[in-house]
Design a protein around this motif. Structure first.
Motif, PDB file in Angstrom:
ATOM      1  N   UNK A 141     -32.450  57.549  86.649  1.00 60.24           N
ATOM      2  CA  UNK A 141     -32.404  56.968  87.796  1.00 60.24           C
ATOM      3  C   UNK A 141     -33.582  56.216  88.066  1.00 60.24           C
ATOM      4  N   UNK A 142     -34.846  56.819  87.742  1.00 59.45           N
ATOM      5  CA  UNK A 142     -36.096  56.147  87.692  1.00 59.45           C
ATOM      6  C   UNK A 142     -36.624  55.412  86.508  1.00 59.45           C
ATOM      7  N   UNK A 143     -36.427  55.989  85.338  1.00 58.57           N
ATOM      8  CA  UNK A 143     -37.001  55.561  84.045  1.00 58.57           C
ATOM      9  C   UNK A 143     -36.215  54.373  83.461  1.00 58.57           C
ATOM     10  N   UNK A 144     -35.006  54.348  83.834  1.00 66.95           N
ATOM     11  CA  UNK A 144     -34.346  53.261  83.271  1.00 66.95           C
ATOM     12  C   UNK A 144     -33.239  53.778  81.890  1.00 66.95           C
ATOM     13  N   UNK A 145     -33.113  52.902  80.998  1.00 63.14           N
ATOM     14  CA  UNK A 145     -32.564  53.219  79.693  1.00 63.14           C
ATOM     15  C   UNK A 145     -33.754  54.055  78.981  1.00 63.14           C
ATOM     16  N   UNK A 146     -33.675  55.197  78.350  1.00 56.70           N
ATOM     17  CA  UNK A 146     -34.581  55.832  77.623  1.00 56.70           C
ATOM     18  C   UNK A 146     -33.691  56.094  76.219  1.00 56.70           C
ATOM     19  N   UNK A 147     -34.339  55.833  75.125  1.00 61.36           N
ATOM     20  CA  UNK A 147     -33.861  55.969  73.738  1.00 61.36           C
ATOM     21  C   UNK A 147     -34.788  57.055  73.238  1.00 61.36           C
TER      22      UNK A 147
END
Length: 1010
Positions: A141-147
């Motif tokens: 929700x806060x960090x966006x897309x995390x890989x």
């Protein structure tokens, strides 16, 4: 940045700024005994009543009564004084634990057996967490897309991130692209044509290039109006279903009617996404089910604007054709079913027949659920082929008629969970059963059997001739229950196995509300689901968050081990002999070789719990809870987009519940140690690369505590034992001694003491003290050499009777130039709450409250001059709305006032329901007389005045949360410079170059460009 804020936080919303006031620098001084004619917030929507000025005291007055704050009063008619330390305030950040809303049902999509040239279009599955090769893709929700690189599962690494801030709904992975569906809605919103400086409230579809996982990049995006609740990619077309949520108390306005949209987006070229088609549906609480070539929309009608009298209290079912490979949408036939359709799993399309479960409970509780089956083959009608009521027999013990909980269609079979209340003795209990229906003949559906149970189910998961279920017990601690059924022969359907989780005390699971969190791993013969559980009771009670391992072998369910995660788990998956638990806070890798004793092998934290942030000598100083060590510490790191960048220095701080006061390069901490005692310390950042702790003071038992240390929101910020620190160096404390009179009645003796923290190496309790009355001293002003507090005393009528609705406010003053010899000055009767005083203490600024003819507490901004032992009224400015916050800056007062819809309105009109915030800038001369009053309406919902910097005005908002930056060079025509959304309430700003940094608690630090 320093902020002087007046009162309790209110809910807000982002909107555009329109000027409604004009400068009036030549306002004449009012004649003695008469208030000035100028009023603040005379807006087009509501003109301040002409007699409003008669509510307030006249210029020259020195005797005042103030309308009682009923919500905060004590039983004796006085009310609790409230103080806030705005320079160090951090509002509670609302954790976003919303699950992905109403996500598409994969099995429903594949159960349709329509034939034709479009049936071959590939349907792509979606979820907020996806594994592709060795890369874990997580929507946060806060960090966006995390890989995350999981090639070595026990040494995972974050290798890429594409920042955005929104509520994740779904993610599709295909051809080295991530198709991200996000909703802009963190909560309900108030609609208004002017409701956003960006001109848009809604959601977004974003396509990211993830061919190089270390540098994901946005390829294209498209906004979608409303809140996205469902989506489906079929071929090159992305179908999204979205809706807007109305506030029904604003009936007959443009914010009354709910709306649902079905849109088709062509995503063949990610650099050029475009809308192919869109259809709109009216109705409330719309339920949409998406299939391969069609979708069905169920719209209930609580306000009777969809249907005629013949179809009242029904739901309108519309069949929509999405079979066109280019994305054209064709709205087909519609029909009505009795009552409401409560969730998407109560609709299903199979072999050309639409099956719908509905119930009239929305309007009439004593009604039975109904199964209706339509033939969808006619092009122009939904032909009803059958309709039956769910079988039910009332008994003498029945308290309520039944309601349908979970339902699931499995080709020609239907399982439904029916529940009702029964009376046993003097108590009522919920009873449930699972009904099995044979739908192989759509024209003659029939019940094949049922099973009684004390479990209310939320989800069924079909697996061939087996059906899994998830629910909670209806008695005791309402533990989570997982069941397994044999449905190979409905006439002989049976419960094969059932397990209750968290039997020690209680349990819950996010999967109860988000069915995609219920993971069935067929190849591992395992079920994974998030689980919260508790053990013990009383002082031994403990609460845990994590995930549960369940074995499914040979038609038996077996409870195995649990993963203790420490945060609200949204997904648990399996990968390379490891289990992975995922929350908004961190990723946990678990070795479950021994399923009864899973062992954590790695943790990756996605966000740091940042309590505060400072700009000291160009460095970002974060005060945060360490995500791994479990302690609290200062992090020194460069300013930038990454709020978890490698720190260049750290300073651990022992204790907990730290209150903070900044003084230049020093940050004073008031903390509670492990023994429960409070201590005062100073963190020195004069050299940010070598921070150090200075001297310490342990507070004595006679003071007990300065700040409540987080026992509650109110105790923390308005503790009766402390007030604002003077110049962040002198901290007043009310020491309270409990005594008992001869009659045994207990009372307090209060003594004002001063903690001197001007010498960081030697914080000390000053020798001087002042005996106070029975009320605490709460300092209201942060500058100068005098402490100011207010208290109330009863107001009496001419006959000597205590008044019920009015009190007298008094200002208490203590001179503390020498902390060891404080001097108590005479108290002053003032009208209402103190805002601030001028630098030499001769002018006082207050907010007065009086009741008008409708019973509303109306406001006035006042200026008083101290003359001996009196405060004489110099200026009175009535305010038509409720003042929220006021900021005093060198004879200039900035304030926001909120119009409350409907409150005390004698005439209810559409216009009266439209809320707004009014921003004002009021300038006074050196004598306290009005020089000018400027203002602008901020149309839409509430703003809070957060800070003022030169010509920039910062406003924080709610519904949705965010920040609005205004250019107030001309306050009557302020300009929106920027607006940004956030996932939590913004209560503090730190500026560095062209960016603003905001501490957001467990969501880290939010950065927004000016």
């Amino acid at each position: 940045m320093h902020r002087d804020l007046l009162t309790l936080l209110l809910l807000l919303s982002l909107v555009r700024c329109i000027g409604t006031e004009t400068d009036n620098p030549t306002v004449p001084k009012a004649a003695e005994g008469r208030p000035p004619k100028t009023t603040i917030s005379q807006t087009p929507r509501e003109t301040v009543e002409s007699d409003l000025e008669d509510l307030f005291p006249r210029v020259g007055a020195s005797d005042f009564e103030t309308a009682l704050d009923v919500e905060g009063r004590y039983g004796d008619g006085s009310f609790e004084e409230q103080s806030i330390d705005p320079d160090n305030f951090r509002g509670d950040v609302e954790s976003s634990k919303q699950s992905a809303a109403e996500i598409a049902d994969e099995s429903a999509a594949t159960s349709e057996t329509e034939s034709g040239p479009t049936a071959e279009r590939e349907i792509v599955e979606a979820d907020i967490v996806q594994m592709h090769g060795d890369i874990l893709y997580v929507l946060n929700s806060f960090r966006g897309l995390v890989l995350i690189d999981m090639s070595q599962p026990d040494s995972p690494r974050i290798i890429g991130r594409l920042p955005f801030q929104a509520q994740p709904v779904e993610m599709y992975l295909e051809d080295e692209r991530a198709y991200i569906v996000m909703s802009d809605y963190f909560d309900y919103w108030q609609y208004d044509d002017d409701a956003d400086p960006l001109g848009f409230h809604g959601s977004r579809v974003l396509i990211a290039d993830v061919s190089e996982p270390s540098t994901p990049s946005e390829m294209g995006s498209m906004t979608v109006q409303g809140e996205i609740t469902d989506s489906r990619i079929v071929g090159d077309v992305l179908y999204v279903v979205s809706k807007r949520n109305a506030e029904y108390w604003r009936y007959d306005t443009n914010d009354w009617e709910d709306t649902t949209w079905v849109s088709s987006l062509n995503i063949a070229d990610p650099n050029s996404i475009y809308k192919v088609d869109e259809v709109e549906f009216s109705g409330s609480a719309n339920v949409v089910q998406v299939y391969q070539t069609a979708l069905s929309v169920a719209a209930i009608d609580p306000n009777y604007y969809l249907v005629d009298d013949d179809n009242a209290s029904q739901t309108k079912i519309t069949f929509v054709d999405i079979s066109d490979p280019q994305g054209d949408i064709k709205v087909g036939a519609s029909a009505y079913v009795p009552g409401s359709v409560d969730d998407k799993f109560k609709m299903d399309l199979y072999t050309g027949h639409l099956r719908v479960i509905s119930q009239d409970s929305y309007w009439y509780s004593n009604s039975l659920p109904t199964l209706t089956i339509f033939d969808t083959s006619p092009a122009d009608i939904l032909a009803q082929v059958s309709q039956i009521e769910i079988e039910w027999v009332r008994t003498s013990d029945t308290v309520t008629d039944p309601w349908i909980a979970a339902t699931r269609y499995a080709q020609s079979k239907l399982l439904s969970n029916l529940c009702w209340n029964e009376r046993v003795g003097y108590r009522s209990y919920t009873r449930c059963r699972v009904d099995f229906y044979d739908l192989s003949d759509p024209a003659a559906p029939e019940k094949a059997g049922d099973l009684r149970m004390n479990v209310e189910l939320t989800h069924f998961e079909p697996r061939g001739d087996r059906m899994l279920s998830l629910g909670r017990q209806t008695e005791g601690s309402y533990q989570v229950v997982v069941g397994l059924y044999d449905i190979s022969d409905l006439s002989e359907a049976s419960l094969l196995s059932s397990i209750t989780l968290g039997a020690d005390s209680g349990s819950s699971s996010s999967a109860l509300d988000d069915y995609k969190a219920f993971k069935v791993l067929d190849d591992l013969e395992m079920i994974l689901l998030p689980l919260d559980w508790s053990t013990g009771s009383g002082n031994s009670y403990r609460y845990f968050q994590g995930a549960q391992i369940i074995d499914w072998r040979d038609d038996k369910l077996a409870e195995r081990g649990r993963l203790q995660h420490g945060a609200y788990v949204t997904r648990a998956i399996a990968f390379k002999q490891r289990l992975v638990a995922i929350s908004e806070r961190h990723i946990q890798v678990v070795d479950a070789s021994d399923r009864d004793q899973p062992i954590t092998t790695a943790d990756i934290y996605l966000v740091r719990d940042v309590l505060d942030v400072y700009n000291i000598k160009g460095y970002q100083i974060q005060f945060a809870n360490d995500e791994q060590a479990g302690d609290t510490r200062f992090y020194v790191l460069p300013f930038g987009a990454d709020d978890m960048a490698q720190s260049v220095a750290e300073l651990p701080v022992s204790g907990y519940d730290h209150h903070r006061l900044r003084d230049g390069d020093m940050i004073h901490l008031i903390s509670i140690n492990d023994d429960g005692k409070q201590m005062v310390r100073t963190a020195d950042f004069s050299d940010p690369l070598r921070p150090r702790l200075r001297g310490a003071l342990m507070l004595s038992d006679e003071i007990e505590h300065v700040y409540g240390g987080g026992w509650s929101f109110y105790d923390y910020y308005w503790s009766p034992n402390a007030g604002r620190a003077l110049n962040n160096r002198i901290l007043p404390v009310t020491a309270r001694e409990l005594h008992a009179s001869e009659s045994g009645r207990r009372y307090y003796n209060n003594t004002l003491r001063l903690i001197d923290i001007s010498d960081p190496d030697n914080p000390r309790l000053a020798e001087g003290s002042i005996v106070m009355n029975d009320y605490p001293f709460i300092n209201r002003v942060g500058h100068g050499s005098v402490l100011y507090s207010t208290h109330t005393e009863p107001a009496y009528d001419a006959d000597g009777n205590k008044k019920t609705y009015h009190v007298k406010y008094f200002l208490d003053r203590v001179e503390v130039t020498n902390p060891d010899a404080p001097v108590l000055l005479g108290k002053l009767n003032i009208p209402g709450e103190l805002v601030d005083v001028d630098e030499n203490g001769s002018l006082l600024y207050t907010i007065d409250y009086q009741f008008d003819g409708f019973g509303r507490r109306r406001n006035a901004l006042n200026v008083l001059r101290v003359q001996g032992d009196q405060a004489v009224l110099v200026e009175v400015l009535p305010v038509g709305d409720e003042i929220d916050r006021a900021r005093y800056m060198d004879r200039t007062v900035w304030l926001t006032a909120h119009k409350q819809p409907w409150r005390g309105m004698g005439d209810d009109t559409i216009d009266s329901r439209q809320p707004y915030t009014h921003l004002s800038k009021i300038v006074f001369d050196e004598d306290g007389r009005l020089k000018s009053a400027l203002g602008s309406d901020l149309h839409g919902y509430h703003f809070n005045l957060l800070d003022v910097e030169d010509k920039l005005v910062y406003l924080s908002s709610n519904y949705p949360y965010g920040l609005l930056v205004l250019d107030a060079t001309d306050v009557s025509d302020c300009k929106v410079l920027s607006s940004s959304r956030s996932i939590g309430y913004i209560s503090k700003l730190v500026r560095h170059e062209d960016f603003l940094y905001m501490p957001m608690g467990e969501y880290g630090v939010r950065r927004a460009a000016l």
